[in-house]
Scaffold this active site. Structure first.
Site, short mmCIF file in Angstrom:
data_model
loop_
_atom_site.label_atom_id
_atom_site.label_comp_id
_atom_site.label_asym_id
_atom_site.label_seq_id
_atom_site.Cartn_x
_atom_site.Cartn_y
_atom_site.Cartn_z
N HIS A 1 5.28 -31.21 95.93
CA HIS A 1 4.50 -32.43 96.09
C HIS A 1 4.75 -33.07 97.45
O HIS A 1 5.51 -34.04 97.56
CB HIS A 1 4.85 -33.43 94.98
N CYS B 1 0.81 -28.49 93.45
CA CYS B 1 1.40 -28.31 92.13
C CYS B 1 0.39 -27.70 91.16
O CYS B 1 0.06 -26.52 91.28
CB CYS B 1 1.99 -29.62 91.62
N GLU C 1 2.86 -35.06 99.04
CA GLU C 1 2.40 -36.46 99.05
C GLU C 1 3.48 -37.42 98.58
O GLU C 1 3.52 -38.57 99.01
CB GLU C 1 1.13 -36.60 98.19
#
Length: 255
Positions: free
Chosen positions: A227, A123, A229
């Site tokens: 994202h 990001c 994660e």
């Protein structure tokens, strides 16, 4: 048996923030260095040792961070300062933390010349790294980039994809996710405009927006606009991106 690789995670720097009083961990107007636990958990699942890297004012200590770790993640957060890529600030610009910008630009430039050091940008991370290579950003997609895709969509839980990206054949990313199409989440109002030196586009959304970059001449650099994660706990394909970083870090030998 070789030790687990140490993965440095660039933390958020929150100067004089209300976080402490809100979470009952301090008082109003303290300064915090933090990271969301999704990164920590994802790197642990991948077999690495997560290490959060706080803000420091000394440029030599920033280089020490890079020298210390076996892999490096540049994370999400506030908007990079437009003057760092030669633009005046637009009225739609979000909050900025210039001290964090300057630290991460130092780290990105130093990390880039460390041959073989595995680097992942996420990001804001793709944006800062792009700036470090002379690239520029769209400061605000709704006012600068015509599209029907909601690139900042908090109505869909972070675990789920909100739009698709097309992945370049033969790219590192294709090898990781084993697909030319990928569903991703999306929580950004800025994005790469001019691509920086030594970087190449390897994924775009349906509206043509840059969604991932890699190094033109290296196999250890991956930068994504979404994202992974946040999705990784429920999505093996997104976890594979973190697995890639740790696997490369395990193989890398410091010079």
């Amino acid at each position: 048996m070789k030790k687990k690789p140490l993965i440095g995670i660039a933390g958020h720097y929150l100067p004089e923030d209300e976080l402490g009083s809100m979470l009952h961990i301090g008082v109003s107007r303290q300064t915090y260095d933090i990271i969301n636990h999704d990164f920590v958990a994802g790197i642990e699942r991948a077999g690495g040792i997560p290490l959060v890297l706080p803000y420091v004012s000394d440029p030599d200590l920033r280089k020490t961070y890079v020298d210390l770790v076996d892999g490096l993640i540049f994370t999400g957060g506030t908007d990079p300062l437009p003057s760092l890529y030669g633009e005046d600030s637009r009225k739609e610009l979000g909050p900025t933390v210039p001290k964090r910008d300057l630290q991460e630009l130092d780290m990105a430039r130093y990390a880039y010349v460390q041959e073989g050091l595995p680097i992942l940008g996420i990001c804001r991370g793709i944006q800062v790294f792009n700036i470090s290579r002379g690239g520029t950003l769209y400061q605000d997609l709704p006012s600068q980039y015509e599209s029907q895709i909601a690139h900042s969509n908090e109505s869909i839980p972070r675990f789920y994809g909100s739009h698709q990206v097309s992945v370049e054949e033969g790219s590192i990313l294709e090898g990781i996710v084993d697909s030319r199409e990928l569903w991703v989440n999306s929580f950004h109002h800025q994005a790469v405009k001019k691509v920086g030196e030594g970087l190449k586009v390897v994924a775009r959304s349906r509206d043509g927006l840059v969604e991932a970059l890699e190094g033109e001449e290296r196999q250890d650099l991956l930068l994504v606009q979404w994202h992974p994660e946040m999705m990784a706990a429920k999505n093996e394909t997104q976890q594979a991106i973190l697995n890639w970083l740790v696997a490369r870090a395990r193989e890398w030998e410091k010079k």
